[in-house]
Design an enzyme around this catalytic site. Structure first.
Site, mmCIF file in Angstrom:
data_model
loop_
_atom_site.group_PDB
_atom_site.id
_atom_site.type_symbol
_atom_site.label_atom_id
_atom_site.label_comp_id
_atom_site.label_asym_id
_atom_site.label_seq_id
_atom_site.Cartn_x
_atom_site.Cartn_y
_atom_site.Cartn_z
ATOM 1 N N ASP A 45 59.746 -5.778 4.607
ATOM 2 C CA ASP A 45 59.579 -4.752 3.764
ATOM 3 C C ASP A 45 58.744 -3.772 4.223
ATOM 4 O O ASP A 45 57.557 -3.980 4.813
ATOM 5 C CB ASP A 45 59.019 -5.360 2.493
ATOM 6 C CG ASP A 45 58.663 -3.908 1.427
ATOM 7 O OD1 ASP A 45 59.360 -3.492 0.571
ATOM 8 O OD2 ASP A 45 57.507 -3.319 1.653
ATOM 9 N N LYS A 75 60.788 2.847 2.750
ATOM 10 C CA LYS A 75 60.600 3.678 1.271
ATOM 11 C C LYS A 75 60.601 5.046 1.946
ATOM 12 O O LYS A 75 59.669 5.367 2.964
ATOM 13 C CB LYS A 75 59.547 3.184 0.574
ATOM 14 C CG LYS A 75 59.506 1.747 0.553
ATOM 15 C CD LYS A 75 58.590 0.908 -0.300
ATOM 16 C CE LYS A 75 58.370 -0.370 -0.293
ATOM 17 N NZ LYS A 75 57.467 -0.783 0.750
ATOM 18 N N HIS A 108 59.633 5.769 -2.848
ATOM 19 C CA HIS A 108 58.300 5.031 -2.983
ATOM 20 C C HIS A 108 57.745 5.093 -4.215
ATOM 21 O O HIS A 108 57.123 4.367 -4.841
ATOM 22 C CB HIS A 108 57.539 5.599 -1.777
ATOM 23 C CG HIS A 108 56.482 4.324 -1.222
ATOM 24 N ND1 HIS A 108 56.112 4.251 0.081
ATOM 25 C CD2 HIS A 108 55.953 3.636 -2.167
ATOM 26 C CE1 HIS A 108 55.210 3.137 -0.003
ATOM 27 N NE2 HIS A 108 55.069 2.870 -1.114
ATOM 28 N N LEU A 190 50.905 -11.961 -4.552
ATOM 29 C CA LEU A 190 49.827 -12.947 -4.610
ATOM 30 C C LEU A 190 48.577 -12.394 -5.293
ATOM 31 O O LEU A 190 47.546 -12.955 -5.204
ATOM 32 C CB LEU A 190 49.505 -13.278 -3.155
ATOM 33 C CG LEU A 190 50.499 -13.867 -2.328
ATOM 34 C CD1 LEU A 190 50.196 -14.053 -0.805
ATOM 35 C CD2 LEU A 190 50.989 -15.308 -3.152
ATOM 36 N N ILE A 229 57.463 -10.372 -1.999
ATOM 37 C CA ILE A 229 57.300 -9.799 -0.376
ATOM 38 C C ILE A 229 55.846 -10.039 -0.081
ATOM 39 O O ILE A 229 55.168 -9.018 -0.001
ATOM 40 C CB ILE A 229 58.140 -8.290 -0.211
ATOM 41 C CG1 ILE A 229 57.354 -7.287 -1.514
ATOM 42 C CG2 ILE A 229 59.243 -8.223 -0.449
ATOM 43 C CD1 ILE A 229 57.245 -5.796 -1.093
ATOM 44 N N LYS A 231 52.506 -10.289 1.781
ATOM 45 C CA LYS A 231 52.056 -10.027 3.133
ATOM 46 C C LYS A 231 51.093 -11.114 3.821
ATOM 47 O O LYS A 231 50.159 -11.172 3.203
ATOM 48 C CB LYS A 231 51.507 -8.612 3.318
ATOM 49 C CG LYS A 231 50.608 -8.125 4.343
ATOM 50 C CD LYS A 231 49.203 -8.414 4.606
ATOM 51 C CE LYS A 231 48.587 -8.409 5.986
ATOM 52 N NZ LYS A 231 47.121 -8.953 5.827
ATOM 53 N N ARG A 237 50.090 -18.850 7.452
ATOM 54 C CA ARG A 237 50.136 -18.379 5.837
ATOM 55 C C ARG A 237 51.562 -17.690 5.804
ATOM 56 O O ARG A 237 52.221 -17.971 4.852
ATOM 57 C CB ARG A 237 49.137 -17.415 5.630
ATOM 58 C CG ARG A 237 47.789 -17.966 5.348
ATOM 59 C CD ARG A 237 46.675 -17.215 4.605
ATOM 60 N NE ARG A 237 46.138 -16.113 5.404
ATOM 61 C CZ ARG A 237 45.015 -16.645 6.436
ATOM 62 N NH1 ARG A 237 44.585 -17.833 6.494
ATOM 63 N NH2 ARG A 237 44.577 -15.348 6.820
HETATM 64 N N1 LIG Z 1 55.946 -0.041 -3.356
HETATM 65 C C1 LIG Z 1 54.713 -0.277 -3.300
HETATM 66 O O1 LIG Z 1 54.060 1.045 -3.548
HETATM 67 C C2 LIG Z 1 53.765 -1.253 -2.700
HETATM 68 C C3 LIG Z 1 52.402 -1.210 -2.928
HETATM 69 C C4 LIG Z 1 51.543 -2.085 -2.527
HETATM 70 C C5 LIG Z 1 52.340 -2.939 -1.635
HETATM 71 N N2 LIG Z 1 53.664 -2.907 -1.212
HETATM 72 C C6 LIG Z 1 54.368 -4.063 -0.306
HETATM 73 O O2 LIG Z 1 54.119 -5.156 -0.856
HETATM 74 C C7 LIG Z 1 53.612 -6.204 0.291
HETATM 75 C C8 LIG Z 1 52.632 -7.222 -0.519
HETATM 76 O O3 LIG Z 1 51.599 -6.626 -1.218
HETATM 77 P P1 LIG Z 1 50.201 -6.693 -0.726
HETATM 78 O O4 LIG Z 1 50.056 -6.803 0.546
HETATM 79 O O5 LIG Z 1 49.424 -5.564 -1.607
HETATM 80 O O6 LIG Z 1 49.670 -8.096 -1.518
HETATM 81 P P2 LIG Z 1 49.861 -9.561 -1.453
HETATM 82 O O7 LIG Z 1 50.799 -9.948 -0.827
HETATM 83 O O8 LIG Z 1 49.861 -10.106 -2.930
HETATM 84 O O9 LIG Z 1 48.527 -10.100 -0.776
HETATM 85 C C9 LIG Z 1 48.277 -9.932 0.546
HETATM 86 C C10 LIG Z 1 46.956 -10.642 0.869
HETATM 87 O O10 LIG Z 1 47.110 -12.150 0.722
HETATM 88 C C11 LIG Z 1 46.588 -12.692 1.805
HETATM 89 N N3 LIG Z 1 47.558 -13.887 1.815
HETATM 90 C C12 LIG Z 1 48.699 -13.958 2.166
HETATM 91 N N4 LIG Z 1 49.397 -15.094 1.961
HETATM 92 C C13 LIG Z 1 48.480 -16.086 1.880
HETATM 93 C C14 LIG Z 1 47.901 -17.342 1.492
HETATM 94 N N5 LIG Z 1 49.285 -18.151 1.810
HETATM 95 N N6 LIG Z 1 46.900 -17.896 1.004
HETATM 96 C C15 LIG Z 1 45.966 -16.922 0.892
HETATM 97 N N7 LIG Z 1 45.915 -15.866 0.974
HETATM 98 C C16 LIG Z 1 47.173 -15.040 1.640
HETATM 99 C C17 LIG Z 1 46.737 -11.886 3.239
HETATM 100 O O11 LIG Z 1 45.870 -11.978 4.143
HETATM 101 P P3 LIG Z 1 46.244 -12.353 5.437
HETATM 102 O O12 LIG Z 1 47.137 -11.378 5.871
HETATM 103 O O13 LIG Z 1 45.082 -12.772 6.169
HETATM 104 O O14 LIG Z 1 47.075 -13.627 5.353
HETATM 105 C C18 LIG Z 1 46.449 -10.486 2.249
HETATM 106 O O15 LIG Z 1 45.271 -10.112 2.113
HETATM 107 C C19 LIG Z 1 52.854 -5.130 0.888
HETATM 108 O O16 LIG Z 1 52.577 -5.799 2.173
HETATM 109 C C20 LIG Z 1 54.006 -4.013 1.113
HETATM 110 O O17 LIG Z 1 55.011 -4.411 1.919
HETATM 111 C C21 LIG Z 1 54.448 -1.853 -1.767
#
Ligand SMILES: NC(=O)c1ccc[n+]([C@@H]2O[C@H](COP(=O)([O-])OP(=O)(O)OC[C@H]3O[C@@H](n4cnc5c(N)ncnc54)[C@H](OP(=O)(O)O)[C@@H]3O)[C@@H](O)[C@H]2O)c1
Length: 275
Positions: A45, A75, A108, A190, A229, A231, A237
């Site tokens: 993504d 997006k 987006h 997460l 998805i 990150k 991880r």
């Molecule tokens: N459509 C939209 O408007 C929108 C908005 C926000 C995000 N997104 C998409 O959604 C994706 C994911 O959302 P997000 O990045 O906001 O949040 P997330 O995936 O909920 O959380 C990411 C955080 O969790 C940590 N993490 C990952 N795996 C882990 C594990 N197994 N144990 C503990 N910590 C862990 C990561 O750190 P490390 O990297 O250090 O592991 C990072 O700090 C984004 O990357 C993006 O592609 C889309």
């Protein structure tokens, strides 16, 4: 390890776990994509706004995987909303990615104050015929925004990508999606920026299955039928987040995790806007 595949209403399919790439830059995204593909991810993504499409494309090439085996989402940025502007927007994303097509193109954000998402969507419909995207969908749309698309356009979105995790379970959006065969994709699965992963309910369930709280949360996403998805830029991880297909949660455990919902809709703030 087999990642489940969900069917989209247009006949295409989407892997239920993908790698999130915000806020990685090009240099960070490329190795993360390679690590993810090596760990078994087939869904990546990204977004024009992330500024990392070049790195994502580099990672895809570095991995050596066949393009046809991968599901890539990007997006369209708000800058490209409005009649016909999505053509240039997607062309620029494809140029940065070094790809001929994406599997899924999303609006987006609806940006309802601009009132351009319907005309943008009509251009998306043409981009499928042009072969530049296989499927089209939306992100951060409320049911009211989708209703307008259903009334004024020809194609229904295949997915709506929204913020969703055990603290924000969005039952209304999910049931609206189910009723209209629109797959829900969970961003921040997460609960980035919250203390979700330290929750004692999750710790108890994780100990029972010898998994981490993050794996339990991702398994919950699978059980409730959404795409997640997560990150990570960390190889361990990244691998951990897809190693969730050797256990299942009981109905009671799914209900206990869903009950962690705080009931607060964080809404859209200027910090997350555009990610
Ligand atoms: N459509 C939209 O408007 C929108 C908005 C926000 C995000 N997104 C998409 O959604 C994706 C994911 O959302 P997000 O990045 O906001 O949040 P997330 O995936 O909920 O959380 C990411 C955080 O969790 C940590 N993490 C990952 N795996 C882990 C594990 N197994 N144990 C503990 N910590 C862990 C990561 O750190 P490390 O990297 O250090 O592991 C990072 O700090 C984004 O990357 C993006 O592609 C889309």
């Amino acid at each position: 390890m087999t990642v489940p595949i969900l069917r989209l209403h247009d006949g295409n399919t989407i892997p239920q776990i993908g790698l999130g790439t915000w806020p990685l830059n090009d240099e960070q995204a490329a190795p993360a994509v390679v690590a993810a593909i090596e760990a078994g991810y087939r869904h990546i993504d990204t977004a024009y706004r992330y500024g990392n499409e070049r790195g994502v494309g580099q990672g895809i090439r570095d991995s050596g995987i066949s393009r046809a085996d991968l599901f890539v989402t990007t997006k369209l940025d708000g800058a490209f909303q409005g009649e016909d502007r999505a053509i240039a927007g997607l062309d620029e994303s494809l140029r940065r990615l070094g790809l001929d097509y994406v599997d899924l193109l999303l609006i987006h954000w609806p940006l309802p104050q601009r009132d351009q998402y319907v005309s943008t969507w009509k251009t998306f419909e043409q981009l499928i015929s042009a072969g530049k995207t296989r499927s089209i969908g939306v992100s951060n749309f409320k049911p009211a925004h989708i209703k307008r698309l259903l009334a004024e356009a020809t194609l229904r979105p295949t997915v709506n990508q929204i913020q969703l995790n055990p603290c924000i379970t969005r039952p209304d959006e999910r049931s609206y999606g189910e009723a209209h065969e629109i797959v829900t994709v969970a961003w921040s699965p997460l609960g980035r920026g919250t203390d979700l992963l330290g929750n004692p309910t999750l710790a108890g369930i994780a100990a029972k299955y010898d998994k981490t709280p993050a794996q339990v949360v991702l398994r919950w996403h699978i059980e409730i039928g959404v795409v997640a998805i997560p990150k990570s830029a960390n190889r361990d991880r990244i691998a951990q987040n897809i190693d969730i297909f050797d256990f299942t949660l009981t109905d009671e455990e799914v209900a206990a995790i869903t009950a962690l919902d705080t009931g607060a809709d964080p809404g859209v703030d200027s910090d997350t806007m555009g990610h």
